[in-house]
Every structure is written in C-alpha cells, then in structure tokens.
Design a protein around this motif. Sequence first.
Motif, mmCIF file in Angstrom:
data_model
loop_
_atom_site.group_PDB
_atom_site.id
_atom_site.type_symbol
_atom_site.label_atom_id
_atom_site.label_comp_id
_atom_site.label_asym_id
_atom_site.label_seq_id
_atom_site.Cartn_x
_atom_site.Cartn_y
_atom_site.Cartn_z
ATOM 1 N N ALA A 114 1.736 2.635 6.927
ATOM 2 C CA ALA A 114 0.316 2.591 6.564
ATOM 3 C C ALA A 114 0.172 1.817 5.259
ATOM 4 O O ALA A 114 1.094 1.782 4.446
ATOM 5 C CB ALA A 114 -0.251 3.998 6.402
ATOM 6 N N LEU A 115 -0.976 1.198 5.086
ATOM 7 C CA LEU A 115 -1.284 0.465 3.862
ATOM 8 C C LEU A 115 -2.763 0.705 3.567
ATOM 9 O O LEU A 115 -3.628 0.198 4.280
ATOM 10 C CB LEU A 115 -0.992 -1.031 4.035
ATOM 11 C CG LEU A 115 -1.104 -1.882 2.781
ATOM 12 C CD1 LEU A 115 -0.005 -1.510 1.786
ATOM 13 C CD2 LEU A 115 -1.013 -3.362 3.129
ATOM 14 N N GLU A 116 -3.026 1.486 2.533
ATOM 15 C CA GLU A 116 -4.397 1.866 2.204
ATOM 16 C C GLU A 116 -4.872 1.152 0.945
ATOM 17 O O GLU A 116 -4.122 1.044 -0.028
ATOM 18 C CB GLU A 116 -4.473 3.384 1.971
ATOM 19 C CG GLU A 116 -4.063 4.221 3.163
ATOM 20 C CD GLU A 116 -4.988 4.054 4.353
ATOM 21 O OE1 GLU A 116 -6.201 3.834 4.150
ATOM 22 O OE2 GLU A 116 -4.486 4.126 5.489
ATOM 23 N N PRO A 117 -6.130 0.691 0.937
ATOM 24 C CA PRO A 117 -6.666 0.099 -0.289
ATOM 25 C C PRO A 117 -6.896 1.179 -1.347
ATOM 26 O O PRO A 117 -7.203 2.323 -1.026
ATOM 27 C CB PRO A 117 -7.994 -0.514 0.159
ATOM 28 C CG PRO A 117 -8.366 0.224 1.402
ATOM 29 C CD PRO A 117 -7.091 0.687 2.037
ATOM 30 N N VAL A 118 -6.723 0.806 -2.604
ATOM 31 C CA VAL A 118 -7.032 1.677 -3.733
ATOM 32 C C VAL A 118 -8.055 0.911 -4.565
ATOM 33 O O VAL A 118 -7.696 -0.014 -5.294
ATOM 34 C CB VAL A 118 -5.779 2.011 -4.567
ATOM 35 C CG1 VAL A 118 -6.145 2.869 -5.769
ATOM 36 C CG2 VAL A 118 -4.720 2.697 -3.717
ATOM 37 N N VAL A 162 -3.075 -1.573 -3.516
ATOM 38 C CA VAL A 162 -2.822 -0.978 -2.201
ATOM 39 C C VAL A 162 -1.754 0.104 -2.370
ATOM 40 O O VAL A 162 -0.922 0.044 -3.286
ATOM 41 C CB VAL A 162 -2.352 -2.010 -1.145
ATOM 42 C CG1 VAL A 162 -3.480 -2.948 -0.757
ATOM 43 C CG2 VAL A 162 -1.141 -2.792 -1.621
ATOM 44 N N GLN A 163 -1.823 1.086 -1.489
ATOM 45 C CA GLN A 163 -0.842 2.159 -1.501
ATOM 46 C C GLN A 163 -0.177 2.233 -0.130
ATOM 47 O O GLN A 163 -0.803 2.624 0.845
ATOM 48 C CB GLN A 163 -1.497 3.493 -1.845
ATOM 49 C CG GLN A 163 -0.497 4.624 -1.946
ATOM 50 C CD GLN A 163 -1.126 5.897 -2.478
ATOM 51 O OE1 GLN A 163 -2.345 6.029 -2.534
ATOM 52 N NE2 GLN A 163 -0.286 6.837 -2.865
ATOM 53 N N PRO A 164 1.099 1.826 -0.059
ATOM 54 C CA PRO A 164 1.805 1.876 1.217
ATOM 55 C C PRO A 164 2.405 3.254 1.482
ATOM 56 O O PRO A 164 2.686 4.011 0.548
ATOM 57 C CB PRO A 164 2.916 0.846 1.042
ATOM 58 C CG PRO A 164 3.162 0.794 -0.423
ATOM 59 C CD PRO A 164 1.868 1.146 -1.094
ATOM 60 N N ARG A 165 2.570 3.546 2.755
ATOM 61 C CA ARG A 165 3.351 4.717 3.177
ATOM 62 C C ARG A 165 4.498 4.163 4.007
ATOM 63 O O ARG A 165 4.277 3.433 4.970
ATOM 64 C CB ARG A 165 2.516 5.705 3.975
ATOM 65 C CG ARG A 165 3.305 6.989 4.273
ATOM 66 C CD ARG A 165 2.451 8.086 4.884
ATOM 67 N NE ARG A 165 2.164 7.767 6.275
ATOM 68 C CZ ARG A 165 0.949 7.669 6.813
ATOM 69 N NH1 ARG A 165 -0.108 7.852 6.086
ATOM 70 N NH2 ARG A 165 0.806 7.381 8.076
ATOM 71 N N ASP A 182 5.365 7.622 -0.387
ATOM 72 C CA ASP A 182 3.968 7.181 -0.363
ATOM 73 C C ASP A 182 3.283 7.312 -1.724
ATOM 74 O O ASP A 182 2.057 7.362 -1.800
ATOM 75 C CB ASP A 182 3.174 7.947 0.700
ATOM 76 C CG ASP A 182 3.075 9.442 0.407
ATOM 77 O OD1 ASP A 182 3.638 9.913 -0.602
ATOM 78 O OD2 ASP A 182 2.425 10.141 1.199
ATOM 79 N N ILE A 224 1.675 2.934 -6.090
ATOM 80 C CA ILE A 224 0.439 2.150 -5.982
ATOM 81 C C ILE A 224 0.719 0.766 -6.559
ATOM 82 O O ILE A 224 1.115 0.628 -7.710
ATOM 83 C CB ILE A 224 -0.726 2.837 -6.729
ATOM 84 C CG1 ILE A 224 -1.035 4.179 -6.062
ATOM 85 C CG2 ILE A 224 -1.949 1.931 -6.760
ATOM 86 C CD1 ILE A 224 -2.097 4.990 -6.775
#
Length: 137
Positions: free
Chosen positions: A70-74, A79-82, A88, A91
């Motif tokens: 997963a790659l979530e925007p911050v 971005v914050q990858p899992r 995880d 950042i």
Amino acid sequence: MAGLQAGAPTPQSITVHGRSRVLEVGFSDGATFRIPFELMRIYSPSAEVQGHGPGQETLQTGKREVELVALEPVGNYAVQPRFSDGHDTGIYSWDPLYQLGSQQAELWAAYEQKLAEAGVDRDAPMAEKGGHACGSH
C-alpha cells in the motif's frame, strides 16, 4: 532526511510497479527515478530503522523480496508505504524520496559497506532486537 525544502522538486507522478518491485517517481524538475522497494525499506525514515539519533540505526537485512502492499498520501508533502514484512511507520517526504532516487548508487554502496562491517549477508533474516520499548515502533 526530513521536511520539504523550499523550491525542492515535487512529484508529478508516482507509479508502483509490483512485478519489478520499484516505485517510479517523476519530479517537477524533469527527473524520473525507479526506486527499488528494497532500497526504500532499508533506508526507511522510521525510528524503527533510523533510531532516535546518530549511531542508533538498525541494519536491515532480508528485504530483497519485500513488496509494497500500500502507498498512502500524507497531506501534500509525503507518502507512507506499507511493506509486505509489516513495516508501515516510515513517512517519505519529497526530499528523502528524491534523495533515494538520485543517490541510489551511493546508498547501495553504503549499505553494502555496512553489511560487510557487520559481517552479515544482505539476505540474512533480521536479528531480534531486544530491550527497546519507546512506543514509536
């Protein structure tokens, strides 16, 4: 490796290539980098990897096959990858992401040197780390 410097290049495109295990990032200055997931994982900006100060880094091993699940925007700055190994907490703001891409050869060389100094193989399983419970991991 923190923060967004004024005038620094910002990502214009981010593509996860799962099969080849690279994150492709195109920046506003025209640079495009293909950053291996393993490199991202071993240089994670998290306290788990970097520690809480100089000399407290934890050498990462056994990450060659790690995947980005997963790659979530911050916000608009990171971005914050899992990763598939459960990590995880790192950042990646734009500056360190650019550094990972632009300095890959130097970072790989530094990593290989640290492995040699520690007498461990890149594919060795992570050693158990005990006695540390700061709550930030």
